[in-house]
Design a protein around this motif. Structure first.
Motif, PDB file in Angstrom:
ATOM      1  N   ARG A 108      54.561  60.661  39.421  1.00  0.00           N
ATOM      2  CA  ARG A 108      54.882  62.044  40.768  1.00  0.00           C
ATOM      3  C   ARG A 108      54.831  61.431  41.735  1.00  0.00           C
ATOM      4  O   ARG A 108      54.091  59.876  42.927  1.00  0.00           O
ATOM      5  N   GLU A 109      54.998  62.047  42.646  1.00  0.00           N
ATOM      6  CA  GLU A 109      55.028  61.939  44.352  1.00  0.00           C
ATOM      7  C   GLU A 109      54.017  63.475  44.698  1.00  0.00           C
ATOM      8  O   GLU A 109      54.769  64.328  44.434  1.00  0.00           O
ATOM      9  N   TYR A 110      54.567  63.095  45.924  1.00  0.00           N
ATOM     10  CA  TYR A 110      53.881  64.356  47.084  1.00  0.00           C
ATOM     11  C   TYR A 110      55.061  64.448  48.405  1.00  0.00           C
ATOM     12  O   TYR A 110      55.397  63.785  48.610  1.00  0.00           O
ATOM     13  N   TRP A 169      52.266  74.094  41.654  1.00  0.00           N
ATOM     14  CA  TRP A 169      50.814  73.438  42.289  1.00  0.00           C
ATOM     15  C   TRP A 169      51.461  73.123  43.400  1.00  0.00           C
ATOM     16  O   TRP A 169      52.369  72.573  44.328  1.00  0.00           O
ATOM     17  N   PHE A 170      50.741  73.999  44.729  1.00  0.00           N
ATOM     18  CA  PHE A 170      50.536  73.069  46.060  1.00  0.00           C
ATOM     19  C   PHE A 170      49.727  73.267  46.778  1.00  0.00           C
ATOM     20  O   PHE A 170      48.684  74.116  46.547  1.00  0.00           O
ATOM     21  N   VAL A 201      51.750  71.248  50.585  1.00  0.00           N
ATOM     22  CA  VAL A 201      52.615  70.111  50.097  1.00  0.00           C
ATOM     23  C   VAL A 201      52.675  70.469  48.659  1.00  0.00           C
ATOM     24  O   VAL A 201      51.489  71.547  48.227  1.00  0.00           O
ATOM     25  N   LYS A 202      54.376  70.092  48.376  1.00  0.00           N
ATOM     26  CA  LYS A 202      54.076  69.985  46.594  1.00  0.00           C
ATOM     27  C   LYS A 202      54.262  68.840  46.440  1.00  0.00           C
ATOM     28  O   LYS A 202      54.204  67.625  46.583  1.00  0.00           O
ATOM     29  N   GLU A 203      53.597  68.990  44.311  1.00  0.00           N
ATOM     30  CA  GLU A 203      54.063  67.402  43.803  1.00  0.00           C
ATOM     31  C   GLU A 203      55.300  67.648  43.066  1.00  0.00           C
ATOM     32  O   GLU A 203      55.423  68.400  42.962  1.00  0.00           O
ATOM     33  N   ILE A 219      50.292  61.358  53.458  1.00  0.00           N
ATOM     34  CA  ILE A 219      51.537  60.519  52.276  1.00  0.00           C
ATOM     35  C   ILE A 219      52.419  60.440  52.922  1.00  0.00           C
ATOM     36  O   ILE A 219      52.683  60.755  54.679  1.00  0.00           O
ATOM     37  N   ASN A 239      55.884  61.724  52.938  1.00  0.00           N
ATOM     38  CA  ASN A 239      57.355  62.336  52.173  1.00  0.00           C
ATOM     39  C   ASN A 239      58.350  60.924  51.098  1.00  0.00           C
ATOM     40  O   ASN A 239      58.401  60.645  52.329  1.00  0.00           O
ATOM     41  N   GLU A 269      42.696  69.207  54.775  1.00  0.00           N
ATOM     42  CA  GLU A 269      42.541  70.374  52.711  1.00  0.00           C
ATOM     43  C   GLU A 269      41.878  71.547  53.609  1.00  0.00           C
ATOM     44  O   GLU A 269      40.706  71.646  54.172  1.00  0.00           O
ATOM     45  N   TYR A 302      56.252  67.593  51.651  1.00  0.00           N
ATOM     46  CA  TYR A 302      55.564  68.232  52.720  1.00  0.00           C
ATOM     47  C   TYR A 302      56.303  69.069  53.916  1.00  0.00           C
ATOM     48  O   TYR A 302      57.095  68.241  53.650  1.00  0.00           O
TER      49      TYR A 302
END
Length: 136
Positions: free
Chosen positions: A127-129, A61-62, A117-119, A26, A28, A74, A131
């Motif tokens: 869309r990105e992630y 979501w996370f 981790v967040k969307e 990811i 950031n 995960e 954390y």
């Protein structure tokens, strides 16, 4: 009878353990800053500053990853029926506070290094992630 006991032992030792999935890398989003507050082993409060992306959508979501010797993995859910509200926060002020309670999803986290981790939706189609790392 001996064979049955051996088979049961093998099942208990190997069949019940779930292997962790290696987490994707990811990057950031540099203009979005996420910090964590009020951390316990079952929940945390998040503060998200959107920087140059004012008005981006932040989903409910996370997920939580754990750091092992060779990278991030995960965590497995402790139940099969985990779901999230189809809710997004759009902040015109460029910042958002939200709570993440993971007790029903992951149980109590033991000592270790984790990342939440967040969307984030930069636009409707992008869309990105993001954390934030934390220690228990």
């Amino acid at each position: 009878m001996k064979k049955l006991i051996i088979i049961l032992c093998i099942f208990v030792l190997f069949g019940c353990s779930q292997k962790l999935k290696k987490a994707d890398a990811i990057d950031n989003v540099t203009d979005i800053i996420i910090t964590i507050d009020n951390l316990t082993n079952t929940s945390a409060s998040l503060y998200i500053e959107e920087g140059g992306y004012t008005g981006c959508g932040i989903s409910e979501w996370f997920r939580i990853d754990i750091l092992k010797d060779d990278g991030w993995y995960e965590l497995n859910y402790i139940q099969d029926d985990v779901s999230f509200e189809d809710t997004f926060w759009y902040s015109s002020a460029g910042e958002e506070h939200m709570n993440c309670d993971w007790e029903d999803m992951y149980g109590e986290l033991s000592s270790g290094t984790y990342r939440l981790v967040k969307e984030v939706y930069i636009t409707e189609d992008e869309r990105e992630y993001i954390y934030v790392e934390f220690n228990i």
